[in-house]
Design an enzyme around this catalytic site. Structure first.
Site, PDB file in Angstrom:
ATOM      1  N   GLY A 269      31.221 -38.348   5.520  1.00  0.00           N
ATOM      2  CA  GLY A 269      32.642 -38.869   5.452  1.00  0.00           C
ATOM      3  C   GLY A 269      32.988 -39.426   6.773  1.00  0.00           C
TER       4      GLY A 269
ATOM      5  N   ILE B 207      28.265 -33.164   5.643  1.00  0.00           N
ATOM      6  CA  ILE B 207      27.815 -31.769   4.981  1.00  0.00           C
ATOM      7  C   ILE B 207      26.528 -31.771   4.929  1.00  0.00           C
ATOM      8  CG2 ILE B 207      28.355 -30.021   3.263  1.00  0.00           C
ATOM      9  CD1 ILE B 207      31.283 -31.131   3.172  1.00  0.00           C
TER      10      ILE B 207
ATOM     11  N   ASP C  41      45.010 -31.506  -0.361  1.00  0.00           N
ATOM     12  CA  ASP C  41      43.760 -32.652  -0.821  1.00  0.00           C
ATOM     13  C   ASP C  41      43.261 -31.866  -2.308  1.00  0.00           C
ATOM     14  OD1 ASP C  41      42.368 -34.603  -0.882  1.00  0.00           O
ATOM     15  OD2 ASP C  41      40.728 -34.154   0.773  1.00  0.00           O
TER      16      ASP C  41
END
Length: 454
Positions: A146, A151, A275
């Site tokens: 992102g 990750i 979120d």
């Protein structure tokens, strides 16, 4: 690289290769040895631009480099590898600069890693230093990336061949230089490290390396709700009501736990996820539902200031107060979860994402133009009522907390008797994704008076 077998059943054989390769007794290996003390798939070689790595693959008798048992390390010209009764000598085109110390995180040298290194002037992950004793992390692949970091799927490597599958979340070098961002990243790790719940992705460790930080967390082998919804759309079928309700009820229980979590001194942490969205809700291969990424979660005890001007989260799944940069509490997460429920039930987003400014405008007003029953006429009145209450513009008109919402959902599913379980979800997703290996044990028909509680 050239491998010359100097002793053992395959003595005098020579192999030359420059691609990632495995070695073992099974014919599927690039290098096959007839040594019964060697495992079927014993060890592997990995190549970087100028470095070569050796990794034991959980073998029975271990892999020795220059007489010392290893789990994962760099190899150099002239090194001697011993596996079982087989001994081999390594020849490299050029000698590497030297070996790295044990107890490090080393990136799997694939194309993604090489590209990262070129764009960033060297892969920062390759510089991660000692963690805990003999424990290290081996990065296998990049799962996602992102704007703020990436990750990776990783393996935690310990003594005597111990291997645990994990995920590592890192932050980009440019953000690592920002004191406020690093403070937020560290605060996240400290904050959610104490959240231990079956419906929340577990955080294991905050680590530091040269120039940055990373978080080691539970690896989820499964799919997220975005993928789930995409597959449903491809098949032009609606999500069954009991499946949609079960998924949302499990997220509720995770949120209930997080919202009511207290610190060691008994002070409420007042956590808000901020979120809750399809990308952050996972379904494991065993049918567990897990809420991921408390990366934008805040707790009053960690906040230095609250100016109300920092907009975080996914605009399509924001509550009106969050989209307006106002103060939020647990009821904001309930609204966001209601938007996910809306999408699971109808197959459409409540706020279309055609234009970000328009999406934010609608979110700020709580403007959901299409009533869910217009998209799904068979929606039962009780489910419609639950959904409408979640999506009330005024927080005071919503469910007071996630536990209250969870009870309403579970009453809907189980009040008449048997209802969906983790096995129901595993079986359903296994049918939806036949190419994946989901654990789906057979379900036995319940007796007529059975009531399943969760």
């Amino acid at each position: 690289m050239k491998i010359e077998i100097t002793s053992g059943p395959n003595a005098e054989e020579i192999y030359e290769f420059r691609v990632d390769s495995t070695l073992g007794r099974d014919p599927s290996n690039r290098i096959v040895v007839d040594d019964f003390a060697v495992s079927l798939v014993h060890c592997a070689f990995f190549f970087g631009e100028s470095r070569t790595f050796l990794k034991d693959l959980g073998s029975t008798n271990g892999t020795l480099l220059n007489g010392k048992r290893i789990v994962h390390c760099e190899i150099n010209h002239g090194d001697v590898i011993t596996i079982g009764d087989t001994r081999m000598k390594i020849s490299l085109e050029r000698e590497a600069a030297g070996t790295r110390p044990r107890g490090t995180v080393k990136a799997a040298p694939d194309d993604d890693t090489a590209a990262d290194a070129q764009s960033a002037g060297g892969d920062p992950l390759d510089a991660i230093t000692s963690i805990v004793g003999d424990v290290s992390y081996y990065l296998k692949r990049k799962i996602a990336e992102g704007g703020m970091g990436a990750i990776y799927e990783a393996e935690q490597l310990g003594a005597e061949g111990f291997i645990k599958r994990m995920a590592l979340k890192t932050i980009r070098a440019e953000y690592a230089r920002s004191k406020s961002f690093v403070s937020s990243f560290i605060g996240e790790a400290k904050l959610v490290g104490g959240l231990v719940h079956q419906n929340i992705v577990q955080i294991y460790q905050l680590g530091r390396f040269e120039g940055g930080y990373y978080i080691a967390m539970e690896y989820i082998d499964g799919i997220d709700i975005s993928h789930f919804l995409f597959r449903q759309g491809m098949m032009s079928q609606e999500v069954p009501l009991n499946i949609a309700t079960y998924i949302v009820s499990r997220v509720c229980r995770g949120l209930e736990y997080a919202h009511t979590k207290r610190g060691e001194d008994g002070t409420p942490l007042e956590l808000v996820h901020r979120d809750v969205s399809p990308n952050n809700i996972m379904i494991t291969n065993e049918g567990e539902v897990k809420l991921a990424d408390f990366g934008v979660a805040k707790a009053t005890i960690f906040m230095e200031e609250e100016d109300g001007a920092y907009l975080v989260g996914s605009p399509q799944y924001m509550s009106p107060e969050q989209a307006s940069c106002g103060p939020v509490d647990a009821r904001s997460d309930i609204y966001s979860l209601g938007l996910v429920y809306y999408e699971l039930l109808t197959g459409a987003t409540a706020y279309p994402a055609t234009d970000e400014n328009e999406t934010l405008r609608r979110a700020r007003c709580g403007e959901i133009e299409i009533h869910p029953t217009q998209l799904r006429p068979d929606l039962p009145e009780d489910i419609e009522a639950i959904l409408v209450k979640c999506l009330a513009r005024n927080p005071a008109a919503r469910y007071a907390n996630a536990g209250e919402l969870g009870y309403a959902l579970e009453y809907n599913m189980y009040s008449a008797g048997y209802g969906p379980t983790i096995v129901t979800l595993a079986n359903y997703v296994a049918e939806l994704f036949p190419e994946r290996e989901f654990y789906a044990p057979p379900q036995r028909p319940p007796s007529s008076d059975t009531t399943v509680q969760t």
